[in-house]
Scaffold this motif. Structure first.
Motif, mmCIF file in Angstrom:
data_model
loop_
_atom_site.group_PDB
_atom_site.id
_atom_site.type_symbol
_atom_site.label_atom_id
_atom_site.label_comp_id
_atom_site.label_asym_id
_atom_site.label_seq_id
_atom_site.Cartn_x
_atom_site.Cartn_y
_atom_site.Cartn_z
ATOM 1 N N SER A 109 0.813 -1.219 0.000
ATOM 2 C CA SER A 109 0.000 0.000 0.000
ATOM 3 C C SER A 109 0.847 1.270 0.000
ATOM 4 N N ALA A 110 2.126 1.154 0.287
ATOM 5 C CA ALA A 110 3.015 2.325 0.299
ATOM 6 C C ALA A 110 3.451 2.743 -1.101
ATOM 7 N N TYR A 111 3.204 1.887 -2.078
ATOM 8 C CA TYR A 111 3.683 2.113 -3.433
ATOM 9 C C TYR A 111 2.553 2.566 -4.352
ATOM 10 N N ASP A 112 2.856 3.578 -5.142
ATOM 11 C CA ASP A 112 1.835 4.182 -5.988
ATOM 12 C C ASP A 112 1.875 3.722 -7.433
ATOM 13 N N TYR A 113 3.013 3.250 -7.874
ATOM 14 C CA TYR A 113 3.187 2.887 -9.280
ATOM 15 C C TYR A 113 3.729 1.469 -9.371
ATOM 16 N N TRP A 114 3.170 0.715 -10.311
ATOM 17 C CA TRP A 114 3.515 -0.696 -10.445
ATOM 18 C C TRP A 114 3.816 -1.047 -11.892
ATOM 19 N N GLY A 115 4.761 -1.964 -12.067
ATOM 20 C CA GLY A 115 5.008 -2.509 -13.382
ATOM 21 C C GLY A 115 4.049 -3.633 -13.704
ATOM 22 N N GLN A 116 4.194 -4.192 -14.885
ATOM 23 C CA GLN A 116 3.312 -5.262 -15.354
ATOM 24 C C GLN A 116 3.744 -6.646 -14.879
ATOM 25 N N GLY A 117 4.958 -6.759 -14.417
ATOM 26 C CA GLY A 117 5.423 -8.022 -13.870
ATOM 27 C C GLY A 117 6.301 -8.808 -14.827
ATOM 28 N N ALA A 118 7.179 -9.624 -14.253
ATOM 29 C CA ALA A 118 8.045 -10.526 -15.018
ATOM 30 C C ALA A 118 7.910 -11.921 -14.434
ATOM 31 N N GLN A 119 7.684 -12.898 -15.294
ATOM 32 C CA GLN A 119 7.497 -14.269 -14.833
ATOM 33 C C GLN A 119 8.846 -14.916 -14.545
ATOM 34 N N VAL A 120 8.951 -15.508 -13.376
ATOM 35 C CA VAL A 120 10.114 -16.308 -13.005
ATOM 36 C C VAL A 120 9.619 -17.706 -12.672
ATOM 37 N N ALA A 121 10.186 -18.691 -13.335
ATOM 38 C CA ALA A 121 9.823 -20.081 -13.087
ATOM 39 C C ALA A 121 11.094 -20.848 -12.772
ATOM 40 N N VAL A 122 11.065 -21.561 -11.656
ATOM 41 C CA VAL A 122 12.224 -22.335 -11.227
ATOM 42 C C VAL A 122 11.809 -23.801 -11.193
ATOM 43 N N SER A 123 12.376 -24.573 -12.090
ATOM 44 C CA SER A 123 11.962 -25.965 -12.209
ATOM 45 C C SER A 123 13.072 -26.777 -12.852
#
Length: 124
Positions: A109-123
């Motif tokens: 809640s302290a953050y006002d701006y967000w990116g779209q995200g990056a997928q990380v998969a560890v397998s």
């Protein structure tokens, strides 16, 4: 407005490393505290790490256990998350977020701006 774009995600094997980048642009770019969060399928968004503008103050979630390092290069307007010794449970979409203040916080809640995200998969 501040825009954030994550990059560097991918599919990796357990025990290996990845470095995520968060390119920050827009007004008041360099004075933002920035955080990394992650969200695994079916789970709530989870705090990972945060850094202040000068890079002198950082804070990590307990589960990081010294495996991840957050840093920033203000000349490049980029914040990094170096992730080592990755585990399958690190699999998630990783988001960077910028606050409207120069500081650190583990609360989304302290953050006002967000990116779209990056997928990380560890397998294996």
């Amino acid at each position: 407005q501040v825009q954030l774009v994550e990059s560097g995600g991918g599919l990796v094997q357990p025990g290996t490393s990845l470095r995520l980048s968060c390119a920050v642009s827009g007004r008041t770019v360099s004075r933002n505290g920035v955080g990394w969060f992650r969200q695994a399928p079916g789970k709530a968004r989870q705090f990972v790490a945060t850094i202040n503008w000068s890079g002198t103050n950082t804070y990590y979630a307990d589960f990081v256990q010294g495996r991840f390092t957050i840093s920033r290069d203000n000349a490049k307007n980029t914040v990094y998350l170096q992730m080592n010794s990755l585990k399958p449970e690190d699999t998630a979409v990783y988001y960077c977020a910028a606050a409207s203040f120069d500081g650190i916080s583990g609360y989304a809640s302290a953050y006002d701006y967000w990116g779209q995200g990056a997928q990380v998969a560890v397998s294996s």
